[in-house]
Scaffold this motif. Structure first.
Motif, mmCIF file in Angstrom:
data_model
loop_
_atom_site.group_PDB
_atom_site.id
_atom_site.type_symbol
_atom_site.label_atom_id
_atom_site.label_comp_id
_atom_site.label_asym_id
_atom_site.label_seq_id
_atom_site.Cartn_x
_atom_site.Cartn_y
_atom_site.Cartn_z
ATOM 1 N N ARG A 1 0.520 -1.436 -0.382
ATOM 2 C CA ARG A 1 -0.406 -0.218 -0.140
ATOM 3 C C ARG A 1 0.993 1.396 0.112
ATOM 4 O O ARG A 1 1.662 1.501 1.013
ATOM 5 C CB ARG A 1 -1.027 0.118 1.486
ATOM 6 N N PRO A 2 0.593 2.661 -1.075
ATOM 7 C CA PRO A 2 1.284 3.829 -1.167
ATOM 8 C C PRO A 2 0.965 3.995 0.413
ATOM 9 O O PRO A 2 0.132 4.268 0.589
ATOM 10 C CB PRO A 2 1.238 4.033 -1.981
ATOM 11 N N THR B 1 -2.309 7.591 4.189
ATOM 12 C CA THR B 1 -2.711 8.683 4.813
ATOM 13 C C THR B 1 -4.116 9.087 5.051
ATOM 14 O O THR B 1 -4.224 9.574 3.640
ATOM 15 C CB THR B 1 -1.713 10.005 4.428
ATOM 16 N N SER B 2 -4.514 9.280 5.580
ATOM 17 C CA SER B 2 -6.144 10.214 6.041
ATOM 18 C C SER B 2 -5.796 11.700 5.196
ATOM 19 O O SER B 2 -4.922 12.537 5.596
ATOM 20 C CB SER B 2 -6.934 9.742 7.244
ATOM 21 N N ALA B 3 -7.324 11.850 4.883
ATOM 22 C CA ALA B 3 -7.413 13.074 3.742
ATOM 23 C C ALA B 3 -6.836 14.354 5.384
ATOM 24 O O ALA B 3 -7.149 15.520 5.339
ATOM 25 C CB ALA B 3 -8.507 13.389 3.767
ATOM 26 N N THR B 4 -7.168 14.459 6.946
ATOM 27 C CA THR B 4 -7.130 15.112 7.757
ATOM 28 C C THR B 4 -6.062 15.247 7.840
ATOM 29 O O THR B 4 -5.645 16.499 8.620
ATOM 30 C CB THR B 4 -7.889 14.300 8.540
ATOM 31 N N THR B 5 -5.100 14.491 8.031
ATOM 32 C CA THR B 5 -3.708 14.335 8.098
ATOM 33 C C THR B 5 -3.161 15.531 6.534
ATOM 34 O O THR B 5 -1.948 15.690 6.986
ATOM 35 C CB THR B 5 -3.280 13.174 7.849
#
Length: 84
Positions: free
Chosen positions: A54-55, A60-64
Motif C-alpha cells: 500500500r503506498p 494517510t487520511s485526508a485529515t492529515t
C-alpha cells in the motif's frame, strides 16, 4: 469446512509460481501432513496480506494532508513525452 489447495492450486489462486511457494514455505502459513503440503483459504488470504503493498499516500487520511494541498493546487508535470 474449507477447501485445501495443493501447491500448484495455491499458486494459481495467488497468481504466482509454485516455486515461489515451495522456496518460502518456512515463512508462509501452510499445512504439512507427511510430505504433502496444502493451504486452506484462510492461509492463502494471510499470504496475500503478507505481500500486500500500500503506498504511503494511500495510508494517510485526508485529515492529515497538508492544508496547502488542494485539488486546485495539483498541476501536471511540464515534462514532454517523445513519441515514435
Amino acid at each position: 469446512m474449507s477447501q485445501n489447495y495443493t501447491v500448484a492450486e495455491a499458486a494459481e489462486y495467488l497468481r504466482c509460481r509454485p516455486h515461489f511457494l515451495e522456496e518460502n514455505l518456512k515463512k508462509l502459513p501452510h499445512q504439512r501432513m507427511g510430505r504433502a503440503i496444502s493451504f486452506d483459504e484462510s492461509e492463502l488470504e494471510a499470504i496475500k496480506d503478507m505481500f500486500r503493498v500500500r503506498p504511503k499516500c494511500a495510508q494517510t487520511s485526508a485529515t492529515t494532508a497538508p492544508a496547502s494541498l488542494t485539488l486546485a493546487s495539483i498541476r501536471p508535470s511540464k515534462q514532454t513525452h517523445k513519441t515514435g
